[in-house]
Design a protein around this motif. Structure first.
Motif, short mmCIF file in Angstrom:
data_model
loop_
_atom_site.label_atom_id
_atom_site.label_comp_id
_atom_site.label_asym_id
_atom_site.label_seq_id
_atom_site.Cartn_x
_atom_site.Cartn_y
_atom_site.Cartn_z
N ARG A 672 0.81 -1.08 0.05
CA ARG A 672 0.21 -0.06 0.05
C ARG A 672 0.98 1.27 0.05
O ARG A 672 0.53 2.26 -0.63
CB ARG A 672 -0.99 -0.02 1.13
CG ARG A 672 -1.96 -1.21 1.32
CD ARG A 672 -2.92 -1.07 2.28
NE ARG A 672 -3.67 -2.11 2.44
CZ ARG A 672 -3.54 -3.19 3.55
NH1 ARG A 672 -2.55 -2.92 4.33
NH2 ARG A 672 -4.18 -4.12 3.62
N ILE A 675 1.96 1.82 -3.32
CA ILE A 675 1.07 2.19 -4.41
C ILE A 675 0.64 3.68 -4.05
O ILE A 675 0.53 4.48 -4.84
CB ILE A 675 -0.37 1.49 -4.17
CG1 ILE A 675 -0.02 0.16 -4.53
CG2 ILE A 675 -1.57 2.05 -4.67
CD1 ILE A 675 -1.35 -1.11 -4.34
N GLU A 676 0.59 4.25 -2.78
CA GLU A 676 0.65 5.64 -2.68
C GLU A 676 1.69 6.42 -3.08
O GLU A 676 1.71 7.45 -3.67
CB GLU A 676 0.66 5.75 -0.91
CG GLU A 676 -0.54 5.21 -0.35
CD GLU A 676 -0.52 5.42 1.17
OE1 GLU A 676 0.51 5.91 1.43
OE2 GLU A 676 -1.67 5.04 1.98
N ARG A 678 3.17 5.66 -5.80
CA ARG A 678 3.04 5.36 -7.28
C ARG A 678 4.55 4.82 -7.79
O ARG A 678 4.74 5.14 -8.93
CB ARG A 678 2.74 6.66 -7.97
CG ARG A 678 1.47 7.35 -7.53
CD ARG A 678 1.29 8.69 -8.25
NE ARG A 678 0.28 7.95 -9.39
CZ ARG A 678 -0.82 7.73 -9.38
NH1 ARG A 678 -1.58 7.63 -8.36
NH2 ARG A 678 -1.48 7.36 -10.53
N TRP A 680 5.30 1.89 -9.13
CA TRP A 680 4.79 0.58 -9.65
C TRP A 680 5.90 -0.19 -10.25
O TRP A 680 5.24 -1.54 -10.05
CB TRP A 680 4.15 1.11 -11.06
CG TRP A 680 3.10 2.34 -10.84
CD1 TRP A 680 3.03 3.47 -11.57
CD2 TRP A 680 2.10 2.31 -10.24
NE1 TRP A 680 2.07 4.35 -10.96
CE2 TRP A 680 1.14 3.40 -10.01
CE3 TRP A 680 1.27 1.46 -9.23
CZ2 TRP A 680 0.13 3.85 -9.28
CZ3 TRP A 680 0.09 1.60 -8.32
CH2 TRP A 680 -0.39 2.89 -8.44
N LEU A 705 -3.90 -4.62 -6.79
CA LEU A 705 -3.51 -4.11 -7.98
C LEU A 705 -4.49 -4.02 -9.29
O LEU A 705 -4.46 -3.06 -9.87
CB LEU A 705 -2.21 -4.68 -8.67
CG LEU A 705 -1.02 -4.98 -7.73
CD1 LEU A 705 0.01 -5.81 -8.11
CD2 LEU A 705 -0.35 -3.41 -7.66
N CYS A 707 -7.49 -3.28 -8.45
CA CYS A 707 -8.24 -1.91 -8.17
C CYS A 707 -7.58 -0.76 -8.71
O CYS A 707 -8.28 0.17 -9.34
CB CYS A 707 -8.40 -1.87 -6.38
SG CYS A 707 -9.50 -3.11 -5.81
N GLU A 708 -6.23 -0.78 -8.77
CA GLU A 708 -5.49 0.41 -9.10
C GLU A 708 -5.82 0.31 -10.67
O GLU A 708 -5.59 1.36 -11.31
CB GLU A 708 -4.18 0.23 -8.98
CG GLU A 708 -3.76 0.61 -7.26
CD GLU A 708 -4.18 1.81 -6.62
OE1 GLU A 708 -3.78 2.76 -7.46
OE2 GLU A 708 -4.73 1.89 -5.83
N GLN A 711 -8.61 2.08 -11.73
CA GLN A 711 -8.87 3.66 -11.58
C GLN A 711 -7.96 4.46 -12.46
O GLN A 711 -8.05 5.74 -12.64
CB GLN A 711 -8.60 3.87 -10.23
CG GLN A 711 -9.39 3.28 -9.10
CD GLN A 711 -8.73 3.41 -7.82
OE1 GLN A 711 -7.95 4.25 -7.31
NE2 GLN A 711 -9.45 2.75 -6.79
N HIS A 712 -6.76 3.90 -13.09
CA HIS A 712 -5.92 4.80 -13.87
C HIS A 712 -5.24 3.76 -14.71
O HIS A 712 -5.29 2.57 -14.91
CB HIS A 712 -4.79 5.68 -13.09
CG HIS A 712 -4.35 4.92 -11.92
ND1 HIS A 712 -3.18 3.88 -12.45
CD2 HIS A 712 -4.24 4.65 -10.67
CE1 HIS A 712 -2.79 3.43 -11.27
NE2 HIS A 712 -3.35 3.60 -10.21
N ASP A 714 -1.64 3.74 -15.31
CA ASP A 714 -0.37 3.87 -14.87
C ASP A 714 0.37 2.60 -14.84
O ASP A 714 1.57 2.30 -14.98
CB ASP A 714 0.02 4.55 -13.47
CG ASP A 714 -0.36 5.91 -13.56
OD1 ASP A 714 -0.56 6.64 -14.73
OD2 ASP A 714 -0.58 6.53 -12.68
N ASN A 742 -14.63 -0.42 -8.62
CA ASN A 742 -13.39 0.69 -8.08
C ASN A 742 -13.39 1.76 -9.30
O ASN A 742 -12.36 2.40 -9.45
CB ASN A 742 -12.10 -0.15 -8.15
CG ASN A 742 -11.99 -0.81 -6.55
OD1 ASN A 742 -11.77 -0.45 -5.64
ND2 ASN A 742 -12.54 -2.02 -6.66
#
Length: 835
Positions: A672, A675-676, A678, A680, A705, A707-708, A711-712, A714, A742
């Protein structure tokens, strides 16, 4: 043999108006109400003595040590003698930007006016260069002033300032100042602190110490950097309490100290009886507890010397102190103390006929100099003839005394009586035989060791001496090393110091550590950080191989002591890092102490050291890795103890420590954080490594992952790797549920020019969904024997089995569902969007 003594330099006969100067000093040293030693100033080179007059009229008298008769006869010659209706606050010397061998004297008045005077040999006396106003308000009153670099700093009283308390109506101001041939240039005035009590400003290096008035009882004082506008709150009992940087134009004193209100309610610091700058940002303090201390610029409070009893209790006694290289000089009443500032030993104690004021002469800053009512004095060494019958102190005598002192302390701790146990009682009354026997053994060993011609001992005593040979030899070597350090050069002292620290740390780690030894070990690491780090490497035999892992050849007993749980008696407060820095006296357990040292010198070793400690803890019965036990202050995992030992927050190192723990919750916490941040690439590396270790971790990491991904975009470069990590039990339905749950809200892209391509599409998910569908459509292994055509007929099933028709029906239903999913896949297009 050398002894220090006072030598008189002059009796004021060379000074202008020397008789007047003697009369004034006589009044000042007699504590006449109108004058005191605080009204006397000396020039940096000791030539001029300035006396600030208080009564009957305010003014300034200046006395020149090297006056010349032909200059006195000149009508234009002007000694600096000022008479003003406004009181003079202070006189300070300012170095010129263009050095020509002369300094400028600034005379600061209470109403904020400042007169700048200059004295040159080639011109007739003192000349006024310029007069300026420091304060903006005509009602302001200057109470103290100092020069720090290219800043002039003062504390002023502003009665018009609205304040609920009359004690907090002062402010601290600063102004840049530059002195050149044309005069004095002042910059813009800035109020650095307001709503503060009355402070005396003292310069030391690039710092300004703001000390409360000696008549005020206040618990803190401040250290301030005018260049960077950083304030540090200090106390005389704990050193640094809080440090703040001022981002605004000025700081409110009440808000500044609000962060340490809780600490202030629990402490009762001693009063400051005397102070003096020690250079390099340090400050000398004489406290009401009779301790002479140095407040270091890093906020640590170092005790040097404690005065004898009743030294400060005499009414009207004046004192002064100063630092001369590594010698501390202190006058208390009619006694001059000379102290070695490095070790706190008293070098000399000189009785004075009259009280004196110490000062530093820039032409000879190494020698203590003193101003008395009888003249100027300097401390000089004098060689003494050694007495022919003087008896040298034997090292065996010192060692025997050390045995009794240690035993006295040992028995006093375990005594139920409140009576103080002394070495004399221990020797005379024969209360305890152990120290007497040990002292006899030690004395016998030393005498035989020196004579080398001892008679044959009895078998019992010979066996005793052989068993104690190693300990006795180590003790004697330690005492010899102490003796060598006293006589050694500065270069040799460093090697002796490192060897001594290594021996002490190895000795402390060779047995169970109690509270007192733990405090002692902490003090060693604080005073000798570099030597302690080398000692740790030697004691643990740490080696870093080419693969990046650490190895240790230390014994399991040593690791058992290092990894012992946190002792309650150690007062190890599990608090945040700011609280640790605020209290300043937290005693760290051994493991945390080693982590702190490793972080300072080899921060990259921290994760590997924790892994090594984990391996050693696995083979020890005192392992703190107790999964089945509820975590407490005595059973914390090693990685959490290492995290708490970090002096400041380091998220990169925090991630590595969490990962090396091999715990699922810690690994997810590290993921986490990545992830905060970024990060990757590192996050996918962690996922690839730990997904193979546990099905539970695999599902948690993949879901996080995914979920990420929803959302974007990246993670697009890492999708191929991510799809390979999909758990076996993950279905298409669960994947779509995670993605749909998400997806970012449509309100985030509600503008007229919406940025396309920011959301995940079916095309991106198609490889993952195809893989999962293929896995789901693959025939189940449960029915593999039925789908295959056997070459021989199967054996006749037993009559009791009745579930075959129902099994065939289940197979038909599953094949039908497989065909429907295959047709659904064929209809899916890459451009279809999930939104």
């Amino acid at each position: 043999m050398t002894r220090l003594e006072l030598e008189q330099v002059t009796d004021f006969g060379d000074f202008t108006r020397g008789t007047d100067l003697k009369e004034f000093l006589k009044e000042a040293y007699s504590n006449v109400a109108s004058q005191s030693l605080s009204d006397v100033r000396l020039s940096p080179n000791g030539r001029h003595i300035h006396v600030i007059m208080r009564q009957p009229t305010s003014g300034l008298m200046t006395y020149d040590r090297y006056h010349k008769p032909h200059l006195m006869q000149c009508q234009k010659h002007a000694d600096l003698m000022l008479t003003r209706s406004v009181p003079i606050v202070d006189v300070i010397y300012i170095a010129q930007s263009k050095e020509d061998g002369a300094c400028v004297l600034a005379v600061i008045f209470e109403n904020g006016k400042a007169e700048f005077w200059k004295f040159l040999e080639c011109r007739p006396g003192w000349q006024l260069l310029q007069t300026v106003d420091l304060c903006n308000s005509p009602a302001a009153k200057v109470v103290s002033v100092c020069i720090c670099g290219n800043f002039i700093v003062w504390c002023e009283e502003r009665p018009s300032c609205e304040s609920s308390c009359s004690n907090f109506k002062y402010c601290v101001c600063k102004q840049t100042i530059e002195v050149n041939e044309g005069g004095v240039s002042l910059g813009r005035l800035k109020i650095a602190l307001f709503n503060n009590p009355r402070y005396t400003a003292i310069t030391s290096g690039d710092l300004v110490y703001l000390l409360p008035d000696l008549t005020d009882a206040f618990k803190v004082f401040l250290a301030w950097s005018p260049e960077y506008d950083t304030f540090t709150v200090h106390s005389t009992c704990r050193g640094s309490l809080l440090m703040k940087s001022s981002n605004k134009e000025s700081s409110d004193f009440k808000r500044l100290v609000a962060g340490c209100i809780g600490i202030l309610s629990t402490i009762n610091p001693p009063d400051i009886c005397g102070f003096s700058p020690a250079g390099c940002g340090d400050l000398l303090l004489l406290l009401s507890t009779r301790w002479v201390c140095i407040m270091k610029r890093d906020g640590s409070l170092l005790k040097i010397y404690k005065l004898p009893d009743n030294c400060l209790g005499t009414g009207g006694t004046q004192n002064s102190l100063n630092m001369y290289n590594e010698t501390l000089a202190l006058t208390v009443g009619r006694t001059l103390f000379l102290i070695d500032a490095k070790c706190g030993l008293e070098i000399e104690r000189i009785s004075l006929k009259k009280e004196g004021l110490l000062f530093v002469n820039s032409l000879d800053s190494q020698s203590p100099q003193m101003l008395s009512e009888t003249g100027l004095f300097i401390v000089t060494p004098r060689e003494l003839d050694a007495k022919p019958n003087s008896i040298a102190v034997d090292s065996s005598t010192l060692l025997v005394e050390a045995v009794f002192e240690e035993a006295c302390k040992y028995y006093q701790q375990r005594s139920l009586s409140s009576a103080q146990l002394t070495v004399e009682k221990l020797k005379k009354e024969g209360m305890f035989q152990a120290p007497i026997s040990l002292a006899a053994i030690l004395g016998d060993y030393l005498s035989n060791h020196k004579s080398k011609s001892a008679e044959k001992k009895s078998s019992g005593q010979e066996r005793l001496m052989n068993s104690l040979e190693a300990e006795l030899r180590s003790l004697v070597m330690l005492e010899d090393m102490k003796t060598s350090m006293v006589k050694a050069s500065e270069k040799d002292v460093e090697s002796y110091c490192e060897s001594l620290v290594q021996q002490e740390i190895c000795r402390l780690l060779s047995a169970e550590i109690d509270k007192e030894n733990l405090q002692y070990l902490n003090s060693i690491f604080q005073l000798f950080p570099t030597e302690s780090w080398h000692a740790v490497q030697a004691a643990l035999q740490l080696e870093c191989n080419g693969e990046g892992s650490l190895s240790s050849k230390a014994s399991s007993e040593l690791w058992k002591i290092i990894l012992s749980p946190i002792q309650q008696t150690a007062n190890f407060a599990h608090c945040n890092n700011q609280q640790k820095r605020a209290t300043g006296n937290v005693v760290l357990p051994v493991f945390e102490l080693l982590c702190h040292s490793i972080y300072k010198f080899q921060p990259g070793w921290m994760p590997r050291f924790v892994e090594l400690a984990h391996q050693q803890a696995g083979t020890s019965s005192t392992s703190s890795w107790s999964y089945g036990v509820k975590e407490s202050s005595e059973s914390l995992p090693l990685y959490k103890r290492a995290l708490m030992a970090l002096p400041c927050k380091d998220q990169h190192l925090e991630v590595e420590l969490l990962l090396c723990s091999q715990r699922p919750n810690a690994i997810m916490q590290a993921l986490r954080i990545l992830i905060e941040q970024r990060r990757w690439e590192r996050a996918t590396q962690v996922a690839e490594k730990f997904c193979r270790q546990s099905p539970f971790l695999n599902k948690e990491i993949f879901s996080a992952l995914l979920c990420e991904v929803s959302q974007h975009r990246d993670l697009d470069p890492y999708l191929d790797l991510l799809w390979t990590l999909c758990p076996e039990d993950m279905s298409v339905t669960s994947i779509l549920n995670i993605v749909l749950t998400n997806l970012p809200s449509s309100e985030q892209n509600s503008g007229p020019f919406e940025a396309h391509g920011g959301q995940v599409t079916i095309g991106l998910l198609k490889p993952l969904l195809r893989k999962v569908l293929q896995r789901e459509t693959k025939p189940s292994q449960r029915y593999a024997d039925i789908l295959q055509s056997p070459t021989r007929p199967p054996p006749t099933p037993p009559r009791q089995a009745k579930g075959l028709p129902r099994l065939g029906a289940e197979l038909d239903n599953e094949l039908q569902e497989t065909k429907q999913r295959a047709s659904l896949e064929a209809q899916m297009t890459p451009q279809a969007s999930l939104g």
